[in-house]
Design a protein around this motif. Structure first.
Motif, PDB file in Angstrom:
ATOM      1  N   ASN A  57       0.820  -1.208   0.000  1.00 34.92           N
ATOM      2  CA  ASN A  57       0.000   0.000   0.000  1.00 34.92           C
ATOM      3  C   ASN A  57       0.855   1.258   0.000  1.00 34.92           C
ATOM      4  N   HIS A  58       2.044   1.127   0.558  1.00 35.98           N
ATOM      5  CA  HIS A  58       2.952   2.263   0.634  1.00 35.98           C
ATOM      6  C   HIS A  58       3.290   2.781  -0.765  1.00 35.98           C
ATOM      7  N   ALA A  59       3.345   1.870  -1.722  1.00 32.73           N
ATOM      8  CA  ALA A  59       3.721   2.244  -3.083  1.00 32.73           C
ATOM      9  C   ALA A  59       2.665   3.097  -3.760  1.00 32.73           C
ATOM     10  N   ASP A  60       1.420   3.030  -3.287  1.00 28.56           N
ATOM     11  CA  ASP A  60       0.343   3.775  -3.925  1.00 28.56           C
ATOM     12  C   ASP A  60       0.610   5.271  -3.920  1.00 28.56           C
ATOM     13  N   TYR A  61       1.165   5.776  -2.835  1.00 25.80           N
ATOM     14  CA  TYR A  61       1.386   7.210  -2.765  1.00 25.80           C
ATOM     15  C   TYR A  61       2.867   7.571  -2.891  1.00 25.80           C
ATOM     16  N   CYS A  62       3.734   6.573  -3.010  1.00 23.31           N
ATOM     17  CA  CYS A  62       5.157   6.841  -3.210  1.00 23.31           C
ATOM     18  C   CYS A  62       5.557   6.753  -4.671  1.00 23.31           C
ATOM     19  N   SER A  63       4.737   6.063  -5.490  1.00 23.53           N
ATOM     20  CA  SER A  63       5.140   5.751  -6.855  1.00 23.53           C
ATOM     21  C   SER A  63       5.305   6.982  -7.732  1.00 23.53           C
ATOM     22  N   SER A  64       4.602   8.050  -7.414  1.00 28.78           N
ATOM     23  CA  SER A  64       4.642   9.223  -8.287  1.00 28.78           C
ATOM     24  C   SER A  64       5.760  10.188  -7.953  1.00 28.78           C
ATOM     25  N   SER A  65       6.560   9.903  -6.939  1.00 25.21           N
ATOM     26  CA  SER A  65       7.637  10.806  -6.575  1.00 25.21           C
ATOM     27  C   SER A  65       8.817  10.020  -6.019  1.00 25.21           C
ATOM     28  N   LYS A  66       9.938  10.695  -5.841  1.00 24.17           N
ATOM     29  CA  LYS A  66      11.115  10.027  -5.329  1.00 24.17           C
ATOM     30  C   LYS A  66      10.942   9.676  -3.856  1.00 24.17           C
ATOM     31  N   LEU A  67      11.597   8.599  -3.462  1.00 22.85           N
ATOM     32  CA  LEU A  67      11.524   8.156  -2.070  1.00 22.85           C
ATOM     33  C   LEU A  67      11.948   9.296  -1.139  1.00 22.85           C
ATOM     34  N   GLY A  68      11.138   9.528  -0.138  1.00 20.35           N
ATOM     35  CA  GLY A  68      11.470  10.561   0.834  1.00 20.35           C
ATOM     36  C   GLY A  68      10.603  11.781   0.691  1.00 20.35           C
ATOM     37  N   LYS A  69      10.073  12.032  -0.521  1.00 20.74           N
ATOM     38  CA  LYS A  69       9.180  13.168  -0.722  1.00 20.74           C
ATOM     39  C   LYS A  69       7.737  12.688  -0.641  1.00 20.74           C
ATOM     40  N   GLY A  70       7.338  11.863  -1.620  1.00 20.89           N
ATOM     41  CA  GLY A  70       5.976  11.345  -1.582  1.00 20.89           C
ATOM     42  C   GLY A  70       5.734  10.493  -0.360  1.00 20.89           C
ATOM     43  N   CYS A  71       6.792   9.847   0.155  1.00 15.90           N
ATOM     44  CA  CYS A  71       6.625   8.932   1.272  1.00 15.90           C
ATOM     45  C   CYS A  71       6.455   9.648   2.598  1.00 15.90           C
ATOM     46  N   ASN A  72       6.621  10.954   2.612  1.00 17.39           N
ATOM     47  CA  ASN A  72       6.361  11.714   3.828  1.00 17.39           C
ATOM     48  C   ASN A  72       4.908  12.147   3.925  1.00 17.39           C
ATOM     49  N   LYS A  73       4.126  11.869   2.891  1.00 21.15           N
ATOM     50  CA  LYS A  73       2.710  12.226   2.907  1.00 21.15           C
ATOM     51  C   LYS A  73       1.926  11.289   3.802  1.00 21.15           C
ATOM     52  N   ILE A  74       0.857  11.788   4.380  1.00 22.27           N
ATOM     53  CA  ILE A  74      -0.030  10.955   5.182  1.00 22.27           C
ATOM     54  C   ILE A  74      -0.772   9.994   4.258  1.00 22.27           C
ATOM     55  N   PRO A  75      -0.757   8.690   4.543  1.00 22.76           N
ATOM     56  CA  PRO A  75      -1.519   7.745   3.716  1.00 22.76           C
ATOM     57  C   PRO A  75      -2.989   8.143   3.686  1.00 22.76           C
ATOM     58  N   SER A  76      -3.596   8.087   2.533  1.00 22.07           N
ATOM     59  CA  SER A  76      -4.972   8.551   2.389  1.00 22.07           C
ATOM     60  C   SER A  76      -5.934   7.761   3.269  1.00 22.07           C
ATOM     61  N   SER A  77      -5.676   6.460   3.443  1.00 20.52           N
ATOM     62  CA  SER A  77      -6.579   5.647   4.268  1.00 20.52           C
ATOM     63  C   SER A  77      -6.547   6.091   5.729  1.00 20.52           C
ATOM     64  N   LEU A  78      -5.366   6.465   6.228  1.00 21.60           N
ATOM     65  CA  LEU A  78      -5.261   6.918   7.609  1.00 21.60           C
ATOM     66  C   LEU A  78      -5.836   8.324   7.776  1.00 21.60           C
ATOM     67  N   ALA A  79      -5.628   9.155   6.769  1.00 25.76           N
ATOM     68  CA  ALA A  79      -6.219  10.488   6.814  1.00 25.76           C
ATOM     69  C   ALA A  79      -7.742  10.393   6.846  1.00 25.76           C
ATOM     70  N   HIS A  80      -8.301   9.476   6.038  1.00 26.78           N
ATOM     71  CA  HIS A  80      -9.740   9.260   5.998  1.00 26.78           C
ATOM     72  C   HIS A  80     -10.250   8.820   7.370  1.00 26.78           C
ATOM     73  N   ALA A  81      -9.531   7.891   7.996  1.00 27.47           N
ATOM     74  CA  ALA A  81      -9.943   7.388   9.306  1.00 27.47           C
ATOM     75  C   ALA A  81      -9.892   8.492  10.355  1.00 27.47           C
ATOM     76  N   LEU A  82      -8.837   9.296  10.331  1.00 25.04           N
ATOM     77  CA  LEU A  82      -8.698  10.377  11.297  1.00 25.04           C
ATOM     78  C   LEU A  82      -9.838  11.378  11.183  1.00 25.04           C
ATOM     79  N   ILE A  83     -10.150  11.762   9.960  1.00 25.22           N
ATOM     80  CA  ILE A  83     -11.244  12.714   9.731  1.00 25.22           C
ATOM     81  C   ILE A  83     -12.582  12.113  10.140  1.00 25.22           C
ATOM     82  N   HIS A  84     -12.799  10.844   9.768  1.00 21.29           N
ATOM     83  CA  HIS A  84     -14.078  10.203  10.071  1.00 21.29           C
ATOM     84  C   HIS A  84     -14.333  10.121  11.570  1.00 21.29           C
ATOM     85  N   TYR A  85     -13.358   9.613  12.330  1.00 20.20           N
ATOM     86  CA  TYR A  85     -13.596   9.408  13.754  1.00 20.20           C
ATOM     87  C   TYR A  85     -13.550  10.707  14.550  1.00 20.20           C
ATOM     88  N   THR A  86     -12.935  11.740  13.998  1.00 19.31           N
ATOM     89  CA  THR A  86     -12.955  13.043  14.662  1.00 19.31           C
ATOM     90  C   THR A  86     -14.314  13.713  14.520  1.00 19.31           C
TER      91      THR A  86
END
Length: 297
Positions: A57-86
């Motif tokens: 799953n990590h590759a889903d948001y890392c594939s479009s950029s170099k390692l270290g840039k895209g990989c510092n983004k919050i995974p969309s699934s976790l962002a969704h969960a955080l927003i939902h339960y808040t």
């Protein structure tokens, strides 16, 4: 596993806290990975490949950029969960203390294989706590599946048909004592009336690390009850290939069926903890020892 609507501030705070803690750890690990792999291009490519292999799953948001840039983004699934339960006023059916029992095991085991009998508003939580692993939900109500899919399309769920009723529980308890039910077999090929045989093949073939039984419906006489779900969870654990243990959790053990069937088919000898209405069993594989007792003496 349909939720009970309640304004539980403690559980909401738990969800937010878990998500925030996970995100902080995630960002720190990603930053460290970037700094240690930036020495040359070969090391960077190797690190990227390793990250993808360990966490697809990590590759889903890392594939479009170099390692270290895209990989510092919050995974969309976790962002969704955080927003939902808040923002949600609907909280999980389990209490804070009950949720904590399973979350502590997930903290050690994830990413792992997690099977959940039941689909509800707490499903996004379980899926997020097992980030990078495989979480599958089994649900009796097709219309409910469609409702949840509309809100949380990232959840993997399957419809299950049960041919039992709560008012058959006493008879099924006697049936379960027969040799056809205590023989260690893949549930697909079992002659036991309690074994669930109509699940997707991958449910039988995956080596589950955790199994949660919080469904099907079991609070009235004509409901399907959790007899087969509890029995099948125990048999999947005993039939696990390559040895190892399976953590099995049963919710609503304050009810007669969940109480008696979990003790009989998951065994008091494998019971590790009970908190509120939740029991935690740790069941070893029986594949390497065919003479092993169904329940420890």
């Amino acid at each position: 596993m349909r939720p009970k609507t309640q304004n539980s501030l403690n559980i909401k705070l738990l969800m937010v806290g878990i998500c925030v803690a996970f995100l902080l750890v995630f960002v720190l690990r990603s930053t460290f990975s970037f700094s240690s792999s930036s020495s040359n291009n070969d090391d960077q490519d190797s690190s990227r490949k390793q990250v993808k292999e360990e966490n697809p799953n990590h590759a889903d948001y890392c594939s479009s950029s170099k390692l270290g840039k895209g990989c510092n983004k919050i995974p969309s699934s976790l962002a969704h969960a955080l927003i939902h339960y808040t923002s949600s006023t609907i909280t999980p059916q389990q209490t804070l203390k009950e949720i904590s029992v399973t979350s502590k095991i997930l903290e050690k085991k994830s990413p792992c294989n997690f099977l959940v009998f039941g689909l509800g508003h707490d499903s996004l939580m379980w899926n997020s706590l097992n980030y990078g692993g495989r979480t599958i939900f089994l649900e009796e109500d097709e219309s409910w599946i469609e409702q949840i899919k509309t809100r949380f399309p990232m959840l993997e769920s399957y419809h299950v048909t049960y041919d039992t009723k709560v008012n058959q529980a006493n008879n099924l308890m006697e049936v379960g004592k027969g040799t056809e039910c205590t023989s260690i077999l893949d549930p697909r090929y079992s002659m036991c009336q309690l074994a669930l045989k109509g699940l997707p093949n991958e449910v039988y073939e995956i080596k589950w690390d955790l199994i949660m039984v919080d469904a099907p419906t079991g609070y009235y006489e004509d409901a399907p009850g959790r007899m087969s779900a509890i029995y099948t969870a125990g048999m999947m654990a005993r039939n696990k290939e390559e040895g190892g243990e399976t953590h099995v959790f049963v919710h609503d053990v304050n009810r007669e069926v969940e109480d008696k069937f979990s003790r009989a088919f998951l065994c008091d000898g494998y019971l590790k903890k009970q908190v509120g209405r939740l029991r935690h069993f740790r069941i070893p594989s029986h594949r390497s020892n065919v003479d092993q007792q169904f329940c420890p003496l």
